[in-house]
Motif scaffolding. Structure first.
Motif, PDB file in Angstrom:
ATOM      1  N   THR A  64       8.648  -1.826  15.906  1.00  0.00           N
ATOM      2  CA  THR A  64       7.063  -1.907  15.239  1.00  0.00           C
ATOM      3  C   THR A  64       6.390  -2.034  16.506  1.00  0.00           C
ATOM      4  O   THR A  64       4.474  -2.884  15.925  1.00  0.00           O
ATOM      5  CB  THR A  64       7.509  -3.118  14.156  1.00  0.00           C
ATOM      6  N   THR A  65       6.065  -1.794  17.791  1.00  0.00           N
ATOM      7  CA  THR A  65       5.263  -2.372  18.640  1.00  0.00           C
ATOM      8  C   THR A  65       4.962  -0.911  19.321  1.00  0.00           C
ATOM      9  O   THR A  65       5.738   0.108  19.570  1.00  0.00           O
ATOM     10  CB  THR A  65       5.560  -2.730  19.764  1.00  0.00           C
ATOM     11  N   ASN A  66       3.631  -0.829  20.156  1.00  0.00           N
ATOM     12  CA  ASN A  66       3.286   0.463  21.076  1.00  0.00           C
ATOM     13  C   ASN A  66       4.480   0.341  22.263  1.00  0.00           C
ATOM     14  O   ASN A  66       4.821  -0.672  22.609  1.00  0.00           O
ATOM     15  CB  ASN A  66       1.878  -0.007  21.287  1.00  0.00           C
ATOM     16  N   GLY A  67       4.999   1.958  22.335  1.00  0.00           N
ATOM     17  CA  GLY A  67       5.305   1.975  23.165  1.00  0.00           C
ATOM     18  C   GLY A  67       5.021   3.022  24.126  1.00  0.00           C
ATOM     19  O   GLY A  67       4.219   3.560  24.114  1.00  0.00           O
TER      20      GLY A  67
ATOM     21  N   ARG B 207       3.122   4.189  18.850  1.00  0.00           N
ATOM     22  CA  ARG B 207       1.541   3.675  17.827  1.00  0.00           C
ATOM     23  C   ARG B 207       1.397   3.186  16.858  1.00  0.00           C
ATOM     24  O   ARG B 207       2.061   3.621  15.736  1.00  0.00           O
ATOM     25  CB  ARG B 207       0.549   4.615  18.510  1.00  0.00           C
ATOM     26  N   THR B 208       1.222   1.747  17.067  1.00  0.00           N
ATOM     27  CA  THR B 208       1.185   0.882  15.261  1.00  0.00           C
ATOM     28  C   THR B 208       0.156   1.025  14.733  1.00  0.00           C
ATOM     29  O   THR B 208      -1.693   1.160  15.219  1.00  0.00           O
ATOM     30  CB  THR B 208       1.259  -0.402  15.875  1.00  0.00           C
ATOM     31  N   VAL B 209       0.163   1.144  13.614  1.00  0.00           N
ATOM     32  CA  VAL B 209      -1.317   1.656  12.424  1.00  0.00           C
ATOM     33  C   VAL B 209      -1.570   0.303  11.197  1.00  0.00           C
ATOM     34  O   VAL B 209      -0.627  -0.071  11.249  1.00  0.00           O
ATOM     35  CB  VAL B 209      -1.327   3.447  12.195  1.00  0.00           C
TER      36      VAL B 209
ATOM     37  N   PRO C  10      -1.281  -4.319   8.991  1.00  0.00           N
ATOM     38  CA  PRO C  10      -0.216  -3.286   9.809  1.00  0.00           C
ATOM     39  C   PRO C  10       0.553  -3.035   8.311  1.00  0.00           C
ATOM     40  O   PRO C  10       0.609  -3.101   7.670  1.00  0.00           O
ATOM     41  CB  PRO C  10       0.821  -4.339  10.754  1.00  0.00           C
ATOM     42  N   MET C  11       0.820  -1.037   8.657  1.00  0.00           N
ATOM     43  CA  MET C  11       1.250  -0.350   8.562  1.00  0.00           C
ATOM     44  C   MET C  11       1.890   0.017   8.348  1.00  0.00           C
ATOM     45  O   MET C  11       3.011   0.823   7.789  1.00  0.00           O
ATOM     46  CB  MET C  11      -0.258   0.434   7.443  1.00  0.00           C
ATOM     47  N   GLY C  12       2.668   0.578   9.902  1.00  0.00           N
ATOM     48  CA  GLY C  12       4.235   0.629  10.338  1.00  0.00           C
ATOM     49  C   GLY C  12       3.446   1.599  11.850  1.00  0.00           C
ATOM     50  O   GLY C  12       2.560   1.173  12.471  1.00  0.00           O
ATOM     51  N   THR C  13       4.372   2.420  11.985  1.00  0.00           N
ATOM     52  CA  THR C  13       4.252   3.131  13.209  1.00  0.00           C
ATOM     53  C   THR C  13       4.056   4.653  12.801  1.00  0.00           C
ATOM     54  O   THR C  13       4.464   5.092  11.989  1.00  0.00           O
ATOM     55  CB  THR C  13       4.744   3.072  14.256  1.00  0.00           C
ATOM     56  N   VAL C  14       3.040   5.269  13.624  1.00  0.00           N
ATOM     57  CA  VAL C  14       3.136   7.092  14.311  1.00  0.00           C
ATOM     58  C   VAL C  14       3.429   7.403  15.535  1.00  0.00           C
ATOM     59  O   VAL C  14       3.248   6.563  16.917  1.00  0.00           O
ATOM     60  CB  VAL C  14       1.817   7.442  13.714  1.00  0.00           C
ATOM     61  N   THR C  15       4.481   8.200  15.233  1.00  0.00           N
ATOM     62  CA  THR C  15       5.466   8.823  16.389  1.00  0.00           C
ATOM     63  C   THR C  15       4.870  10.180  16.925  1.00  0.00           C
ATOM     64  O   THR C  15       4.919  10.841  15.560  1.00  0.00           O
ATOM     65  CB  THR C  15       6.714   8.324  16.636  1.00  0.00           C
ATOM     66  N   THR C  16       4.204  10.544  17.473  1.00  0.00           N
ATOM     67  CA  THR C  16       4.285  12.411  18.083  1.00  0.00           C
ATOM     68  C   THR C  16       5.305  12.599  19.166  1.00  0.00           C
ATOM     69  O   THR C  16       5.930  11.951  19.913  1.00  0.00           O
ATOM     70  CB  THR C  16       2.820  12.438  18.660  1.00  0.00           C
TER      71      THR C  16
END
Length: 521
Positions: free
Chosen positions: A265-268, A285-287, A293-299
């Motif tokens: 749940t943190t930026n990486g 990236r956290t969004v 906070p709503m969660g994370t988006v991973t590319t």
């Protein structure tokens, strides 16, 4: 949007009020039938029981003699028609003198004439609520019928009576609908960030077009650990089912390392991970929205082909280093021969050259006898020379044996073996009189490659991370940092094999490469 809600509510209110009005009119007519029917029956009974009516109904001048009682009954009841007929329905006396002699509908088919009756009657083509009572003689003979009827009020009058209430309720409904629509519109606009429905639809269309048009995979994970969105690329890269959206990440068929990265749940920073037969680059990236906070988006980016190119480049670099080492070794030996010739020590020249030739032949013969695949044997010969330059002996175990391989399997075996040897040589760099033991063997189903070194070994907490791309124990400035062992893991995954490391007086790296066809996605 508020205008549309208002029109909708007004339409619903109008329909409801019209339905209520129709029900009210129907109930009003039903109440009229019940109340006025009983009133008509009471008047008819009173008229039929009058002695004058019973005595004079058969008189020759009955129409004149009964007229006063008929008119009196009509005046008292407010009925539309009051009449006295004989048993056949012929009018003897009536409130309307023009109907005397006419035959009226007595509804005899619905009730015997000897009984009182009330109900609907059609008189002169008009629908009425009427009552019929027999005029009986002392012996019970039916001499005639007393008939009293009142016309139904028109529907228009009942509806007109309901209009004031209808308008009042409609006005109240419109006011409540306007207030409700305004409040609902404010609530919806606050929840939709001030966007109208068409703007929301356009935004959703643009999002879908963006998500499904980019080559990178995109996967969103909510705070509850469930997939909130993913595009087709992410579905293909991770091998997920089409209906994965809304499913908890822990329930998806993913590698444990990939699951852990998605659930963070943190930026990486960019992280490498192996999923199936693919090498992926993950950027998380956290969004949030308005500080929440709503969660994370991973590319996700597929780097499998790039990793294969890096593997080939690493092999070429290894060959270059080997050639450089051999060139350096040959130059030293050539300088020695040149010096001996200048000193005239021709016997020493012959001895020195013979020793070099015999040593090279022994190495080549030992490898060639056990390793029948030319490319793997050539790699071992080259790596032996390169290790010798660093004072390290690279020795092939006596149990090693390898049959000729088809080209793709040979390339994978070279990738695994070369990286294992390079890793072992790096681990014991600076030590002298040390030996790296190489064991390469095959059977009917797979190839097993094992490389052991007498170095410090691998800490237990790093035994899994060491195969992660980007992780390395080399200095940060070292070339090829964190690439080799990740490539080994990728190659083994594509072959449905495995790679592992353990400590046994040093590090022991072991990998298997089944003969099964490589899985291409």
């Amino acid at each position: 949007m508020s205008g549309q809600f208002l029109l909708l509510q007004l339409g619903v209110i109008t329909i409801v009020l019209l339905a209520v009005t129709m029900v009210s009119v129907t109930q009003s007519r039903a109440e009229f039938v019940e109340v006025r029917g009983q009133r008509m029956l009471a008047i008819a009974e009173n008229l039929a029981s009058t002695p004058l009516v019973r005595d004079d109904i058969t008189a020759p001048q009955a129409s004149i003699m009964l007229a006063p009682d008929v008119d009196k009954s009509r005046a008292l009841s407010g009925a539309s028609v009051v009449a006295v007929t004989d048993a056949k329905g012929t009018v003897i006396a009536s409130s309307d003198p023009q109907t005397v002699g006419d035959t009226l509908d007595l509804a005899a088919d619905r009730s015997p004439l000897g009984r009182s009756w009330t109900g609907d009657l059609t008189l002169g083509g008009r629908q009425t609520i009427g009552a019929r009572v027999p005029v009986l003689q002392a012996d019970g003979t039916v001499n005639g019928v007393a008939l009293v009827a009142e016309e139904y009020p028109p529907y228009g009058s009942a509806l007109a009576a309901a209009v004031p209430d209808l308008m009042l309720f409609l006005g109240m409904g419109a006011a409540l609908g306007l207030a409700g629509s305004w409040l609902l519109s404010r609530l919806i606009r606050r929840r939709t960030r001030g966007l109208e429905p068409d703007e929301i639809a356009e935004l959703a269309d643009n999002r879908e077009a963006l998500l499904y048009s980019i080559r990178e995979g995109v996967i969103g994970v909510g705070l509850d650990g469930k997939i909130t969105l993913l595009n087709q690329t992410a579905t293909d890269l991770l091998g997920l089912p089409p209906d994965a959206a809304g499913t908890p990440v822990k329930e998806l068929p993913l590698d444990g390392h990939v699951q852990g990265l998605l659930l963070e749940t943190t930026n990486g920073e960019e992280t490498m991970a192996v999923s199936g037969s693919r090498l992926l680059v993950l950027n998380r990236r956290t969004v949030g929205s308005r500080g929440r906070p709503m969660g994370t988006v991973t590319t996700l980016r597929d780097r499998t082909e790039l990793a294969e190119l890096e593997s080939r480049l690493a092999a070429n670099q290894s060959i270059t280093e080997t050639l450089r080492a051999q060139t350096h070794e040959f130059l030293n030996q050539l300088h020695t021969v040149s010096g001996l010739v200048q000193l005239g020590e021709f016997a020493e020249v012959r001895t020195f050259i013979g020793t070099l030739t015999r040593r090279r032949a022994e190495i080549n013969d030992e490898i060639a006898q056990r390793i029948k695949d030319p490319s793997v044997a050539a790699l071992l010969v080259a790596k032996t020379s390169l290790a010798a330059e660093s004072g390290i002996e690279l020795r092939l175990s006596s149990a090693s044996h390898l049959s000729p391989l088809e080209p793709s399997l040979a390339a994978d075996a070279i990738t695994v073996l070369g990286n294992f040897i390079d890793n072992a040589v790096d681990a014991i760099a600076g030590l002298t009189d040390v030996t790296v033991l190489v064991d390469v063997s095959d059977n009917d189903s797979m190839i097993t490659i094992r490389v052991s070194d007498p170095g410090p070994g691998v800490p237990e907490d790093l035994e899994q991370r060491i195969f992660t791309r980007g992780f390395s124990t080399k200095p940060a400035s070292a070339s090829g940092r964190g690439v080799g062992l990740a490539l080994v893991r990728l190659v083994c995954s594509k072959r449905h094999g495995y790679v592992a490391v353990r400590n046994d007086a040093g590090a022991v790296f072991e990998a298997t490469l089944p003969y099964a066809t490589v899985v291409h996605d």
